[in-house]
Scaffold this motif. Sequence first.
Motif, short mmCIF file in Angstrom:
data_model
loop_
_atom_site.label_atom_id
_atom_site.label_comp_id
_atom_site.label_asym_id
_atom_site.label_seq_id
_atom_site.Cartn_x
_atom_site.Cartn_y
_atom_site.Cartn_z
N THR A 259 0.83 -1.20 0.00
CA THR A 259 0.00 0.00 0.00
C THR A 259 0.86 1.25 0.00
OG1 THR A 259 -1.71 -1.16 1.22
CG2 THR A 259 -1.81 1.24 1.25
N LEU A 263 0.96 4.14 -2.88
CA LEU A 263 0.62 5.53 -2.61
C LEU A 263 1.79 6.46 -2.90
CD1 LEU A 263 -1.55 5.19 0.60
CD2 LEU A 263 -2.28 5.47 -1.75
N ALA A 268 0.94 10.19 -3.23
CA ALA A 268 0.00 10.48 -2.15
C ALA A 268 0.66 10.17 -0.82
CB ALA A 268 -1.29 9.69 -2.32
N GLU A 271 -0.50 8.95 2.94
CA GLU A 271 -1.92 9.06 3.21
C GLU A 271 -2.59 7.71 3.08
OE1 GLU A 271 -4.13 11.58 0.66
OE2 GLU A 271 -5.93 11.38 1.84
N PHE A 272 -3.49 7.42 4.00
CA PHE A 272 -4.25 6.21 3.87
C PHE A 272 -5.71 6.58 3.77
CE2 PHE A 272 -0.32 4.78 5.54
CZ PHE A 272 -0.09 3.63 4.84
N VAL A 273 -6.48 5.65 3.28
CA VAL A 273 -7.87 5.95 3.07
C VAL A 273 -8.59 6.14 4.40
CG1 VAL A 273 -8.75 3.61 3.01
CG2 VAL A 273 -9.78 5.36 1.56
N SER A 281 -5.39 15.12 5.12
CA SER A 281 -5.14 14.58 3.78
C SER A 281 -4.56 15.65 2.87
CB SER A 281 -6.44 14.08 3.15
OG SER A 281 -6.94 13.00 3.87
N ARG A 285 -0.87 15.66 0.88
CA ARG A 285 -0.73 15.65 -0.58
C ARG A 285 -0.06 16.89 -1.14
NH1 ARG A 285 -6.20 13.55 -3.29
NH2 ARG A 285 -6.91 12.24 -1.59
N GLN B 333 -3.72 10.60 -7.51
CA GLN B 333 -3.74 10.44 -6.05
C GLN B 333 -5.08 9.90 -5.57
OE1 GLN B 333 -2.85 14.38 -4.53
NE2 GLN B 333 -0.66 13.99 -4.42
N ILE B 337 -5.74 6.06 -4.01
CA ILE B 337 -6.18 5.88 -2.62
C ILE B 337 -7.47 5.06 -2.58
CG2 ILE B 337 -7.18 7.15 -0.68
CD1 ILE B 337 -4.97 9.24 -1.21
N GLU B 359 -12.93 13.66 -1.31
CA GLU B 359 -11.94 13.90 -2.37
C GLU B 359 -12.21 15.24 -3.06
OE1 GLU B 359 -9.17 12.27 -3.09
OE2 GLU B 359 -9.60 10.98 -1.39
#
Lengths: 450, 450
Positions: A259, A263, A268, A271-273, A281, A285, B333, B337, B359
Amino acid sequence: MQTDHNRIFVESTKRLLRRGAYSHLSKIVNKTHAADLAAVFRSLSVEQQRKLLEMISDIEQKGALFSELDEDTFLELIEGLEFDEIVRILESMPTDDAADIIGWLPEEKSQAILEKMKTAESEEIEDLLRYEDDTAGGIMVPDFIALREDVTAREAIESLQKEHLDVEMPFYLYVVDEYGKLVGVSSLRQLVVVGPNTPLKEFMTTDVFSVQTDMDQEEVAKIVARYDILAVPVVDPSNRLMGIVTVDDVIDILRNEATEDILKMAGAGEEFVETKSILKSTRIRLPWLFASCIGGIVAFFIISKFESSIYKVAYLAAFIPVIMGMGGNIGTQSSTIVVRGLATGRLNVRDIWSVVFKELAIGSILGLVYGTLIGSVAQFRYSIEALAISVALAVICSMSIAALVGSLVPMGFARINVDPAVATGPFVTTAIDIISVFFYFTIATTLLDI
Amino acid sequence: MQTDHNRIFVESTKRLLRRGAYSHLSKIVNKTHAADLAAVFRSLSVEQQRKLLEMISDIEQKGALFSELDEDTFLELIEGLEFDEIVRILESMPTDDAADIIGWLPEEKSQAILEKMKTAESEEIEDLLRYEDDTAGGIMVPDFIALREDVTAREAIESLQKEHLDVEMPFYLYVVDEYGKLVGVSSLRQLVVVGPNTPLKEFMTTDVFSVQTDMDQEEVAKIVARYDILAVPVVDPSNRLMGIVTVDDVIDILRNEATEDILKMAGAGEEFVETKSILKSTRIRLPWLFASCIGGIVAFFIISKFESSIYKVAYLAAFIPVIMGMGGNIGTQSSTIVVRGLATGRLNVRDIWSVVFKELAIGSILGLVYGTLIGSVAQFRYSIEALAISVALAVICSMSIAALVGSLVPMGFARINVDPAVATGPFVTTAIDIISVFFYFTIATTLLDI
């Protein structure tokens, strides 16, 4: 399938909470695996989460749930919990999971918790907290079975029946000498297969894979994956057995590393979901996009150098997107294949030139195909041969160089021990954009003589 | 570290082969783990590979090496091997690995091999070949321990000592009824902990996770990873135990699925770094680039509609790359994600609107930041306010829409059960390119009144 199952569970949980059907819900919650509960938690409000947590009667189940939660969800959840309750839950958890969670808490709170916990538990946790998070020492469990080499198979089995009941995965028995140094390993299976009076030293394997406490967790995971073992012993520099890393943690590490790589490649960052805050976030970014912003501004200055040519031949501008797009896409293909190949060990850093040559060849062939195609479109639309040839040449150059840069950059970074995933993504794409635009305008203004 | 180790091993192997120091090399080869040998194999020529293979004295070691090789290397390697030798090696391998390899061979050759093999072995393999490659049935091993519920702990241990010696991972004992249907499970550990005369039915767990033969391998892997188990039993529709999927295979599946997702997102389809042929790689990548080619041509036609404006204001063209680049990068990005969140189960398809909203908010904030920055550069360079505002607005629009499209498309695809990884990459980027260019020129020509 799994997803459908989750969805139904989430929906019925919400419905039962709305209706206040707590006794019914409580029955369901106490029969559900902690991993499934954690999945539901993500879709609930904090109040709903707390209500659900209260319903869990078994303290170990609460602990299991804690260890499945992600950092943000956990920190929100414990806000409203009583201090003593948190301590009790942490005490019931496997040491490595408890240590991870305590690491998330602010210094003050974690100290208070450690002081309140039973001495044996908190000492083990403090031992683990001494190691860096992402090393073998940081992820090992101190619960393992270590016996001396003159212990017989029967005695070993007896010790399993009396002690070691808290050992999570008792599949290997480690054999240590009088100084606690690792000398061999036996599987539980061998133990029941040999005669009961055989001492461990007669059937143990002396060829043990072990890792040092400071080894990076990704390396540890790769070793477990590579040799198909269920746990790897962790030793200190003098080969004393300190803990083991088990296969279930290895799976989590490999998934998280994949992961992270994905990313990073997409720019990204970390950053994680599950990062819930929009501002957090955005902050993660922002810097990654800066590279492409600077790249775009450089491309802008290059093009504005050719402004007088564009005044003469405006349609030059119309081909910018297709030339940039083709270069960018093949560059992403090349760099992704290289980055993933390096991550999975399928690709060796020392094969740098054969890999780059191969990518360059592919880029040139594909450049020829698409250059011809896009050049033909230009010819069809404007019937100016010099323009069509310029466009075709620009596509060929752009795609070849993109494949070259896309493979060379990550290979080069890996060679000097910089994470190749970071080098890819925005940086490579941006470099390719600039190179493509520059070659295109140089070729076109030369051939069209403007 | 692992990589350094490999590199040294590869180099010394090559040196010893060049020198013809075969007896020395042979000693090393026979002491090396098959996984390490396989890593070396990738860097050797076919002749060198065959020489190394000949040196392996243990037939099982040869089998273990075969199961570590990738398809292309294997097919090249066996070209020069004797038919009988191949059969002998395959017979020595675990059934699931042998079935995988036989699946790579041309129909004629695989039939000849199956006929030549011992009946018991070949029947097991043919059983496995009946299932789809990427289902539980295709990846299970038929070697497991199944006992009846009235068997006592002592009898179970005795059966381990006499039979089941070929079982790879004997950590769970499955309990079946008279029809072979799965009714429970016991761990090897429980077996030694309970009294010797206790029958299985008294201490087995009846709550067994099992999967059906036709379940997709990725789902199977997720279950094993989720519940931290070492093996999951595979049953047919009438709940008869057919085989087990072990955690070591699960690790390989999770890694391969991550690799596949990454490559799909990069628009490199099913290409792997071990694909050796340049033409094969080219063929795989060609169609993925077609999407971005068509997208580029569409963008070209859009821009050429604004040709008369560009004749008047050539510098409009100079901002095309930065506007496309910013949109493309934030779109990547967002989509990455989302795709990864769906793959790891961190994201639920039903949360589509909250994800897309988040987003969009991030895209708008970042658009505002970078729009202001890039607009300022435009103002600094040309001192035309309408131009600066157009550029800033175009960046804001492009980045917001990119974040929206980048999250909505994969979420939407997942909802209708289409692999979201395929939907990302070239398709999303191309769509964003077209939208960005269109908005930019529409805004700019309106505000600048050209």
